[in-house]
Motif scaffolding. Structure first.
Motif, mmCIF file in Angstrom:
data_model
loop_
_atom_site.group_PDB
_atom_site.id
_atom_site.type_symbol
_atom_site.label_atom_id
_atom_site.label_comp_id
_atom_site.label_asym_id
_atom_site.label_seq_id
_atom_site.Cartn_x
_atom_site.Cartn_y
_atom_site.Cartn_z
ATOM 1 N N THR A 1 -53.402 63.602 70.307
ATOM 2 C CA THR A 1 -54.368 62.577 70.725
ATOM 3 C C THR A 1 -53.725 61.523 71.617
ATOM 4 N N MET A 2 -52.647 61.892 72.288
ATOM 5 C CA MET A 2 -52.020 60.892 73.159
ATOM 6 C C MET A 2 -51.166 61.551 74.259
ATOM 7 N N ASN A 3 -50.940 60.811 75.329
ATOM 8 C CA ASN A 3 -49.955 61.221 76.335
ATOM 9 C C ASN A 3 -48.568 60.909 75.783
ATOM 10 N N VAL A 4 -47.556 61.473 76.448
ATOM 11 C CA VAL A 4 -46.226 61.330 75.869
ATOM 12 C C VAL A 4 -45.213 60.893 76.927
ATOM 13 N N MET A 5 -44.262 60.066 76.504
ATOM 14 C CA MET A 5 -43.212 59.574 77.416
ATOM 15 C C MET A 5 -41.865 59.645 76.709
ATOM 16 N N PHE A 6 -40.826 59.926 77.478
ATOM 17 C CA PHE A 6 -39.473 60.044 76.914
ATOM 18 C C PHE A 6 -38.543 59.147 77.716
ATOM 19 N N LYS A 7 -37.681 58.425 77.023
ATOM 20 C CA LYS A 7 -36.638 57.665 77.729
ATOM 21 C C LYS A 7 -35.372 58.503 77.630
ATOM 22 N N VAL B 1 -43.539 70.362 78.873
ATOM 23 C CA VAL B 1 -44.193 69.450 77.953
ATOM 24 C C VAL B 1 -45.486 68.916 78.590
ATOM 25 N N GLU B 2 -46.583 68.861 77.818
ATOM 26 C CA GLU B 2 -47.840 68.363 78.382
ATOM 27 C C GLU B 2 -48.304 67.069 77.715
ATOM 28 N N GLY C 1 -45.845 69.503 57.511
ATOM 29 C CA GLY C 1 -45.399 68.122 57.284
ATOM 30 C C GLY C 1 -45.300 67.295 58.554
ATOM 31 N N TYR C 2 -45.954 67.744 59.634
ATOM 32 C CA TYR C 2 -45.914 67.006 60.900
ATOM 33 C C TYR C 2 -47.253 66.314 61.151
ATOM 34 N N THR C 3 -47.192 65.201 61.888
ATOM 35 C CA THR C 3 -48.408 64.421 62.122
ATOM 36 C C THR C 3 -49.257 65.051 63.220
ATOM 37 N N GLN C 4 -48.607 65.494 64.295
ATOM 38 C CA GLN C 4 -49.346 66.092 65.414
ATOM 39 C C GLN C 4 -48.483 67.118 66.119
ATOM 40 N N VAL C 5 -49.094 67.775 67.124
ATOM 41 C CA VAL C 5 -48.339 68.760 67.891
ATOM 42 C C VAL C 5 -48.028 68.216 69.287
ATOM 43 N N LEU C 6 -46.935 68.713 69.841
ATOM 44 C CA LEU C 6 -46.634 68.484 71.255
ATOM 45 C C LEU C 6 -46.976 69.793 71.960
ATOM 46 N N TRP C 7 -47.923 69.708 72.901
ATOM 47 C CA TRP C 7 -48.350 70.919 73.618
ATOM 48 C C TRP C 7 -47.393 71.247 74.748
ATOM 49 N N LEU C 8 -47.174 72.548 74.929
ATOM 50 C CA LEU C 8 -46.437 73.023 76.103
ATOM 51 C C LEU C 8 -47.446 73.620 77.074
ATOM 52 N N ASP C 9 -47.062 73.776 78.336
ATOM 53 C CA ASP C 9 -48.017 74.280 79.330
ATOM 54 C C ASP C 9 -48.451 75.700 78.972
ATOM 55 N N GLY C 10 -49.671 76.030 79.378
ATOM 56 C CA GLY C 10 -50.284 77.289 78.970
ATOM 57 C C GLY C 10 -49.776 78.515 79.706
ATOM 58 N N VAL C 11 -49.039 78.339 80.809
ATOM 59 C CA VAL C 11 -48.579 79.485 81.585
ATOM 60 C C VAL C 11 -47.160 79.889 81.171
#
Ligand code: COI
Length: 353
Positions: A233-239, A228-229, A213-223
């Motif tokens: 289909t987009m970059n991400v920003m947090f306030k 948060v990466e 039921g989610y629109t997309q995933v938030l990727w975490l670093d591969g190591v």
């Protein structure tokens, strides 16, 4: 550059601008040019949209020798057509091509090809709110061989698609699943390139998120599977507590042109923007402490997309009561105001066709 033009026998009917969706329709023409070692880039042409013939040995089918770009043409209220930072897409494609050993397309050629094709297809630039003409340049290896080595010939093409919002949610908040099983990229890989392979490797997680039921995933670093990466289909920003935090460009994150533009705008508005590693634990703790004020994604297709919910290992975080945040909305209005020519562009980012 000389661009030959081949007229289509019949033009398509234009779709209803209220029901465009994303990528459903293509225009009448496409731009194509080819590369080989003897002639370099040659035979630039604008021809009727059509299929390509591929030899079954084509290196791209076997080994993914492909890069692409995404930009848009916008219709202003007084009927002009604007492009947004096309040179930045040209440079990013050069960097992607360098990493994947594809021939580079010089910036002036890339921009001229985009401009000339959009000029031919100017009637396809829609004029309804939130609509634009999505421009998809693609480069791929055309050598026919089964051995693994850099291709010695290439094709560059551009197709156009009139589009509305990327997400079915429109510009409303989306729900994001934090992916901790699959990874998108590692430093030294191709994460900073816009290449099909990155997306091929991502759809398994996308499918999983959609089933939940989610629109997309938030990727975490591969190591570490911790930092948060980016989102699908987009970059991400947090306030967080008044400051804006976004992952740094260390090689595994796509250097988004919308990302770059938003950072510039935020700093000009006096916001502190930290481009730094952000651990998922820090992010979830900020949410628990009530300090995660807003979150949004940035991208050409997605524009500025508010994030209303995160799910990390079953812990759910609702951001800003699942409403578009004040800063998110202000950024959306300002950026799209520049792109659609509604407000002055102090950066010189737009260019008229
Ligand atoms: C874009 O934002 O232009 C993209 O390329 C994202 C995507 C549709 C793959």
């Amino acid at each position: 550059m000389e661009i030959k033009f081949q007229k289509a026998a019949k033009l398509k009917e234009k779709p209803d601008a209220h029901e465009l969706g994303f990528g459903k329709y293509v225009t009448d023409y496409m731009f194509v040019m080819d590369y080989d070692k003897e002639d370099g880039w040659h035979d630039a042409r604008i021809v009727p949209y059509d299929e390509f013939m591929l030899d079954p040995r084509c290196v791209t089918l076997h080994y993914g020798s492909e890069t692409f770009e995404g930009l848009k043409a916008y219709r202003t209220e007084d009927g002009r057509i604007l492009l947004f930072r096309p040179e930045a897409n040209a440079v990013r494609m050069q960097n992607s091509n360098d990493r994947l050993c594809l021939a580079k397309i010089p910036t002036d050629m890339f921009v001229e090809a985009v401009r000339e094709l959009v000029k031919v297809e100017k009637d396809w630039v829609p004029d309804q709110p939130e609509t634009s003409l999505y421009i998809r340049p693609v480069c791929y290896g055309t050598e026919n061989t089964i051995g693994v080595h850099p291709s010695d010939s290439f094709r560059f093409f551009i197709i156009l698609s009139p589009v509305g919002c990327y997400y079915p949610e429109g510009v409303n908040p989306v729900k994001i699943f934090v992916e901790d099983e699959y990874v998108r990229a590692v430093i030294g890989g191709t994460g900073a390139c816009k290449c099909g392979g990155n997306y091929a490797a991502s759809v398994k997680a996308q499918e999983k998120a959609e089933k939940l039921g989610y629109t997309q995933v938030l990727w975490l670093d591969g190591v570490h599977r911790e930092y948060v990466e980016e989102v699908g289909t987009m970059n991400v920003m947090f306030k967080i507590d008044g400051k804006v935090v976004t992952p740094p460009l260390e090689g595994s994150v796509l250097p988004g042109i919308t990302r770059d533009s938003i950072i510039r705008i935020l700093r000009d508005w006096g916001y502190e923007v930290e481009e730094r590693r952000l651990s998922i634990h820090e992010l979830m703790q900020a949410a628990r402490d009530g300090k995660l004020e807003e979150a949004w994604g940035t991208g050409t297709a997605a524009v500025i997309s508010p994030i209303g919910e995160l799910n990390y290992k079953g812990e759910l975080t609702t951001i800003n009561d699942f409403k578009t945040g004040e800063l998110t909305q202000k950024l959306y209005d300002y950026l799209t105001g520049i792109q659609w020519g509604k407000i002055a562009d102090p950066y010189g980012w737009t260019q008229e066709i």
